[in-house]
Motif scaffolding. Structure first.
Motif, short mmCIF file in Angstrom:
data_model
loop_
_atom_site.label_atom_id
_atom_site.label_comp_id
_atom_site.label_asym_id
_atom_site.label_seq_id
_atom_site.Cartn_x
_atom_site.Cartn_y
_atom_site.Cartn_z
N TRP A 125 -17.05 44.01 15.95
CA TRP A 125 -17.14 43.11 17.09
C TRP A 125 -18.41 42.26 17.08
O TRP A 125 -18.75 41.64 18.09
CB TRP A 125 -17.10 43.93 18.38
CG TRP A 125 -18.10 45.06 18.37
CD1 TRP A 125 -19.45 45.01 18.55
CD2 TRP A 125 -17.82 46.44 18.07
NE1 TRP A 125 -20.03 46.23 18.42
CE2 TRP A 125 -19.05 47.15 18.13
CE3 TRP A 125 -16.65 47.14 17.78
CZ2 TRP A 125 -19.14 48.51 17.89
CZ3 TRP A 125 -16.74 48.51 17.55
CH2 TRP A 125 -17.97 49.18 17.61
N GLU B 97 -12.62 48.51 19.73
CA GLU B 97 -12.44 47.14 19.24
C GLU B 97 -13.19 46.13 20.11
O GLU B 97 -13.65 45.12 19.62
CB GLU B 97 -10.94 46.78 19.23
CG GLU B 97 -10.09 47.63 18.30
CD GLU B 97 -10.36 47.34 16.83
OE1 GLU B 97 -10.89 46.25 16.53
OE2 GLU B 97 -10.04 48.20 16.00
N ARG B 98 -13.30 46.44 21.42
CA ARG B 98 -13.93 45.50 22.35
C ARG B 98 -14.87 46.27 23.29
O ARG B 98 -14.64 46.35 24.50
CB ARG B 98 -12.86 44.76 23.16
CG ARG B 98 -11.86 43.98 22.31
CD ARG B 98 -10.83 43.29 23.18
NE ARG B 98 -11.44 42.27 24.03
CZ ARG B 98 -11.72 41.03 23.63
NH1 ARG B 98 -11.45 40.66 22.39
NH2 ARG B 98 -12.26 40.17 24.46
N GLU C 171 -14.38 39.55 29.75
CA GLU C 171 -14.66 40.47 28.65
C GLU C 171 -14.75 41.92 29.14
O GLU C 171 -14.29 42.84 28.47
CB GLU C 171 -15.97 40.08 27.96
CG GLU C 171 -15.89 38.81 27.14
CD GLU C 171 -15.07 38.98 25.86
OE1 GLU C 171 -14.69 40.12 25.52
OE2 GLU C 171 -14.79 37.95 25.22
N ARG D 69 -17.94 38.72 18.21
CA ARG D 69 -17.66 38.67 19.65
C ARG D 69 -18.94 38.77 20.46
O ARG D 69 -19.12 38.07 21.47
CB ARG D 69 -16.70 39.80 20.01
CG ARG D 69 -16.52 40.05 21.51
CD ARG D 69 -15.47 41.13 21.74
NE ARG D 69 -15.47 41.63 23.10
CZ ARG D 69 -16.11 42.73 23.51
NH1 ARG D 69 -16.83 43.45 22.63
NH2 ARG D 69 -16.06 43.11 24.77
#
Length: 549
Positions: free
Chosen positions: A336, A198-199, A260, A339
């Motif tokens: 993502w 997800e990140r 992050e 992001r």
């Protein structure tokens, strides 16, 4: 029948050596004599540390071992600074050291050192060649060791009488690179981790990259919309204006990027060890067990699991790993992508220099001018000190092989590296950033630039102090200044005394014209920028630090 000196040079030619850096010594005159009959460029330097740093720079920018030759004892120990840089920075280099004659060893003969005991900590392999007939074997092995796995420096000691001995020996053959390739199951495992993430964040570093692997990394990041961070002083590995670039991970990291990385659920670390400086003292990735799922790709298996325990370890050099990713693409649009765009915007905002600060010289506008008036292929070099923050944070690297800077934090590197870079790429502009303390560590190599007509431009940021140490001193011992003030020469006059071009900048608005005059001179140049010592970082003054702000 050939002498040991001739066999050394024959082995260098067989392994494709085009240039060496040296400080001559009577202990290896036979090698210098043999070099006379070759096309190998020999740069005669003014101090062995500078010569070793030049060899490091060649290895750093080409991936082939940089070659340095020095004499025994004090010559060898002077060169150890360059060895340490190459070791910590994973740069291929071979240091040849003249040694005392064989029948005088273990008597503390003139300038004698036992190098296998002295240099084991700062070299991958240290050996002494006792038999001239084995020179082809030792030299070819040195190239293989220096370039395989995690690259690094090799030391070969050459007894003086061995070099003059005439023997029959086989012709040297070039070394054969040994590569570890990623397996199909490992690539599939990485793809599965990406599909679940997800990140994610990709962090690139280390050596053994090429222009092709950097291009392949860019294509991989585009397919997966991945944010890419470059580790400390490896910024040339990704175009800073590419929408996937998230900023550099190292000293003074953008707090937004640090957040992050800490909150990522997947970190793909390619090429680097992610040691103390890039990892913000092991706080971005906790050692030994990171909170993030870690994929670590490194060419040396012994580095995998050494500091961090990865969920997936892949023993491969960047070239081979990136090539294996060419067919790996997401099945659906990555979740993502937005992001990644936010992370790039955060980098762009972070890399805008401040317009004002204490004193008559403002480094922010100077950096903006350099960004607008230097080409994308300009090579920037630097050593260590707070002044380097202006380059690392505010210069936007665009292309591979445009940066030479020590991740080991060694002062004095920038000028010798600039000399080496200009010799390697004479058609490209080379700009060295140095502090006044940093420059004086190896400033004598400016004479080498003049000797060989290497028109580097050195920007000496002069604040009259050892700035980084003063910053820490004011933080930990406010108001108790000790051992950090400096008295400097007139750097512009020094450049002229050497036969180069000199400029002094005491106001911001004078910098552009000074730089253009330095460029147009066609000579090695020094531009002294007189910076107020209060301007210790882009965001804080010494007074701020002293008062705890």
């Amino acid at each position: 029948m050939k002498t040991g000196g001739q066999l050394i040079v024959d082995a260098l030619v067989a392994n494709g050596v085009k240039r060496i850096a040296c400080v001559p010594g009577e202990s290896y005159l036979a090698v210098l004599d043999a070099l006379h009959d070759t096309d190998i460029d020999t740069l005669v330097c003014r101090q062995e540390g500078g010569a070793a740093m030049m060899a490091d720079c060649w290895g750093r920018l080409t991936g082939e071992p940089g070659i340095c030759m020095v004499t025994r004892g004090p010559g060898a120990t002077n060169a150890s600074a360059g060895l340490h840089i190459a070791r910590q920075d994973s740069v291929p280099m071979i240091l040849f050291i003249g040694q005392v004659q064989r029948d005088a060893r273990e008597r503390e003969a003139f300038q004698e050192i036992e190098y296998r005991r002295a240099f084991t900590e700062v070299a991958k392999w240290v050996a002494e060649i006792d038999d001239a007939r084995r020179i082809p074997e030792f030299v070819t092995r040195a190239f293989a060791v220096a370039t395989s796995g995690r690259p690094g420096p090799v030391v070969l000691a050459l007894p003086e009488d061995m070099l003059t001995e005439a023997v029959e020996a086989p012709a040297a053959l070039p070394y054969m690179p040994v590569e570890a390739h990623p397996g199909a199951t490992q690539i599939a495992a990485l793809e599965a981790l990406l599909e679940k993430a997800e990140r994610p964040v990709v962090i690139v570093g280390g050596t053994r990259w090429s222009e092709e692997s950097v291009a392949g990394l860019t294509a991989f990041a585009e397919r997966w919309s991945l944010p890419v961070s470059c580790s400390f002083r490896r910024q040339m590995l990704f175009d800073h204006l590419h929408p996937n670039y998230a900023g550099d991970s190292g000293i003074g990291i953008n707090p937004a990027l640090g957040k992050e990385i800490r909150e990522a659920d997947l970190v793909v670390l390619i090429g680097g060890r992610y040691s103390e400086m890039p990892s913000s003292t092991y706080s971005l990735l906790e050692s030994p067990y990171p909170k993030q799922t870690l994929v670590h790709v490194h060419p040396d298996p012994s580095e995998l699991g050494r500091v961090y325990r990865p969920a997936l370890a892949i023993a491969a050099a960047p070239d081979d790993f990136i090539a294996a990713l060419s067919g790996v693409a997401p099945k659906t649009e990555p979740r993502w992508a937005a992001r990644t765009g936010v992370m790039h915007e955060a980098y762009l905002k972070w890399s805008v220099p401040p317009k004002t600060g204490p004193g008559d010289v403002q480094m922010g506008p100077i950096m903006e001018w350099l960004e607008a008036n230097t080409a994308e292929d300009t090579i920037f070099t630097n050593g260590a000190g707070n002044y380097a923050t202006w380059l690392h944070r505010f210069h936007r690297f665009r292309r591979f092989a445009t940066q030479a800077a020590p991740t080991s934090g060694s002062m004095g590197y920038g000028l010798p590296a600039a000399v080496a870079a200009k010799q390697l790429f004479p058609g490209r502009e080379v700009v060295c950033f140095a502090g006044d303390g940093c420059f004086m560590m190896h400033g004598q190599e400016f004479a080498t630039a003049v000797r060989y007509g290497l028109a580097i431009i050195t920007i000496v940021v002069n604040n009259g102090i050892y700035g980084t140490i003063r910053m820490h001193q004011e933080r930990d011992y406010p108001g108790r200044v000790s051992a950090t003030d400096l008295t400097n020469p007139d750097f512009a006059a020094l450049a002229q005394a050497y036969g180069g071009h000199g400029e002094t900048v005491e106001k911001t608005e004078d910098f552009a014209a000074a730089f253009l005059r330095a460029r147009q001179s066609g000579k090695p140049a020094i531009i002294e920028v007189k910076l107020d010592p209060e301007a210790i970082t882009p965001a804080r003054t010494l007074s701020d630090i002293r008062s705890g702000k």
